[in-house]
Enzyme design. Structure first.
Site, PDB file in Angstrom:
ATOM      1  N   CYS A  46      20.672  13.325 -36.361  1.00 42.16           N
ATOM      2  CA  CYS A  46      21.205  14.240 -37.401  1.00 42.16           C
ATOM      3  C   CYS A  46      21.972  15.117 -36.317  1.00 42.16           C
ATOM      4  CB  CYS A  46      20.460  14.999 -38.162  1.00 42.16           C
ATOM      5  SG  CYS A  46      19.424  16.733 -37.935  1.00 42.16           S
ATOM      6  N   ARG A  98      28.984  12.097 -42.589  1.00 41.67           N
ATOM      7  CA  ARG A  98      27.826  12.481 -43.570  1.00 41.67           C
ATOM      8  C   ARG A  98      29.132  13.102 -45.115  1.00 41.67           C
ATOM      9  NH1 ARG A  98      24.166  16.860 -42.693  1.00 41.67           N
ATOM     10  NH2 ARG A  98      24.173  17.241 -44.710  1.00 41.67           N
ATOM     11  N   HIS A 149      15.705  15.542 -46.134  1.00 35.97           N
ATOM     12  CA  HIS A 149      16.753  16.087 -45.757  1.00 35.97           C
ATOM     13  C   HIS A 149      17.873  14.873 -45.972  1.00 35.97           C
ATOM     14  CE1 HIS A 149      20.459  17.515 -44.684  1.00 35.97           C
ATOM     15  NE2 HIS A 149      20.562  17.312 -43.247  1.00 35.97           N
ATOM     16  N   ARG A 192      20.627  24.726 -50.167  1.00 36.63           N
ATOM     17  CA  ARG A 192      20.104  24.434 -48.974  1.00 36.63           C
ATOM     18  C   ARG A 192      18.769  25.472 -48.749  1.00 36.63           C
ATOM     19  NH1 ARG A 192      21.526  23.142 -43.109  1.00 36.63           N
ATOM     20  NH2 ARG A 192      21.330  20.877 -43.271  1.00 36.63           N
ATOM     21  N   ASP A 248      14.762  14.086 -33.757  1.00 34.12           N
ATOM     22  CA  ASP A 248      15.151  15.979 -34.289  1.00 34.12           C
ATOM     23  C   ASP A 248      14.573  16.634 -33.224  1.00 34.12           C
ATOM     24  OD1 ASP A 248      16.708  17.837 -35.848  1.00 34.12           O
ATOM     25  OD2 ASP A 248      14.579  17.133 -37.987  1.00 34.12           O
ATOM     26  N   GLN A 283      21.403  13.359 -45.117  1.00 28.60           N
ATOM     27  CA  GLN A 283      21.548  13.385 -43.707  1.00 28.60           C
ATOM     28  C   GLN A 283      20.760  11.775 -43.683  1.00 28.60           C
ATOM     29  OE1 GLN A 283      22.734  15.066 -41.011  1.00 28.60           O
ATOM     30  NE2 GLN A 283      22.572  12.828 -40.057  1.00 28.60           N
TER      31      GLN A 283
HETATM   32  N1   CP Z   1      22.955  17.674 -39.727  1.00 28.33           N
HETATM   33  C1   CP Z   1      22.499  18.971 -40.876  1.00 28.33           C
HETATM   34  O1   CP Z   1      22.453  19.040 -41.874  1.00 28.33           O
HETATM   35  O2   CP Z   1      23.060  19.817 -39.524  1.00 28.33           O
HETATM   36  P1   CP Z   1      23.526  21.434 -39.929  1.00 28.33           P
HETATM   37  O3   CP Z   1      22.769  22.063 -40.479  1.00 28.33           O
HETATM   38  O4   CP Z   1      25.155  22.252 -38.893  1.00 28.33           O
HETATM   39  O5   CP Z   1      24.337  21.374 -41.334  1.00 28.33           O
HETATM   40  N1  NVA Z   2      14.891  19.504 -38.856  1.00 27.09           N
HETATM   41  C1  NVA Z   2      15.778  19.783 -38.827  1.00 27.09           C
HETATM   42  C2  NVA Z   2      17.472  19.603 -39.700  1.00 27.09           C
HETATM   43  C3  NVA Z   2      18.244  20.119 -39.295  1.00 27.09           C
HETATM   44  C4  NVA Z   2      19.598  19.786 -40.198  1.00 27.09           C
HETATM   45  C5  NVA Z   2      15.789  21.404 -39.831  1.00 27.09           C
HETATM   46  O1  NVA Z   2      14.907  21.251 -40.684  1.00 27.09           O
HETATM   47  O2  NVA Z   2      16.107  22.545 -38.987  1.00 27.09           O
END
Ligand code: CP
Ligand code: NVA
Length: 311
Positions: free
Chosen positions: A264, A292, A129, A102, A224, A132
């Site tokens: 998400c 997930r 992502h 990530r 989101d 997700q």
């Molecule tokens: N939806 C998601 O990726 O959550 P986290 O940021 O908690 O991993």
């Molecule tokens: N768009 C959000 C998704 C988190 C899972 C972010 O990138 O923070």
């Protein structure tokens, strides 16, 4: 399925996406059948950003498949002090059997994939992502059955989630309408690629600044956060710019009566979504979060099981 990495849903065919869904459904139903699938294998998990769901679901997923996961905060490993991604990828490939990352820059994940000899999974970047979005379509498939001819509406920021949902929709045969305020549209290059996929699949990708147009007749409504990780300094401005962009009961009433709501998570009740929607019967957010685990176990198995190690 001949893929080394899982970087974008765009890279996978519609048939491959459905194979992953079917495997995930089987794993969800009969988890014990797979509890030695990745015996003795280790997944390194690199995090430049916070996470609840991604970290826990990958770590538990590896454990349930008989393997092991290593949590590596970029603050603690040498990558965070400037060690090149090239060396990090080469070195990790000598120890572990897969890498989930990530990161802020999308290029960090594609570079990791290019230089490592083990599979790399995109666990969220500023651009996308995919784990997700795969999970969201899997959840929609579980709830609604065949997704062909159905419509998903995404309302909010043209961010990583909007991008991955646009890449996923043509693969599952859905139309997607993305509604964002002016100035927050999704990346035009991603839109163009998703539209190319949609043309081939016979589906539609629409980008608009009208919530009503996007949500009208939708089977799935998703939103989101207004400010993603890394955009904390813009949060105040975004709160003003997104002022009229809450998914509330009125917005849900434009969708089909049996439409489901997804997010998400993490969510901000009272900002992008009203509590009356996210906590309603139409909301499937906790099933979505649970999925997930199942979908990522399927992805891990597809990429890592029976893979010959090479340098
Ligand atoms: N939806 C998601 O990726 O959550 P986290 O940021 O908690 O991993
Ligand atoms: N768009 C959000 C998704 C988190 C899972 C972010 O990138 O923070």
């Amino acid at each position: 399925m001949k893929h080394k990495d899982f970087i974008e849903i765009h890279d996978y065919s519609a048939a491959e996406v459905m194979d992953i869904f079917r495997l995930a459904a089987e794993m969800k139903k009969q988890p014990a059948k797979f509890n030695r699938s990745l015996e003795g294998q280790t997944l390194a998990m690199i995090f430049e950003k916070s996470s609840t769901r991604t970290r826990v679901s990958f770590e538990v997923g590896m454990f349930q498949l008989g393997g092991h996961a290593l949590f590596l905060s970029s603050r603690d490993i040498q990558l965070g002090r400037g060690e090149p991604i090239y060396d990090t990828a080469k070195v990790l490939s000598r120890y572990v059997d897969g890498i989930m990352a990530r990161t802020f820059a999308h290029k960090s994940v594609t570079d990791l994939a290019e230089y490592s000899s083990v599979p790399v999974i995109n666990g969220l970047t500023d651009l996308s992502h995919p784990c997700q979005a795969m999970t969201d379509y899997f959840t929609a498939w579980e709830k609604l059955g065949d997704l062909k001819g159905r419509k998903i509406a995404y309302v909010g920021d043209g961010n990583n989630m909007s991008h991955s949902l646009m890449f996923g929709a043509p693969k599952v045969g859905m139309d997607i309408a993305v509604a964002t305020p002016g100035g927050y549209a999704p990346d035009p290059e991603i839109v163009a690629r998703a539209k190319g996929d949609a043309d081939m699949a016979g589906t539609k990708v629409t980008v608009t600044t009208s919530i009503d147009e996007a949500v009208k007749g939708a089977d799935v409504v998703e939103t989101d956060v207004w400010a993603s990780m890394g955009q904390e300094e813009e949060a105040e401005k975004r709160r003003r710019d997104f002022d009229k962009w809450q998914v509330d009961r009125r917005v849900m009433s434009l969708a089909k009566r049996e439409a489901i709501f997804m997010h998400c998570l993490p969510a901000h009740r009272g900002e992008e979504v009203a509590a009356e929607v996210i906590d309603s019967e139409q909301s499937v957010i906790y099933d979505e979060a649970e999925n997930r685990l199942h979908v990522q176990k399927a992805i891990l198995q597809v990429l890592m099981k029976d893979r010959k190690r090479s340098r």
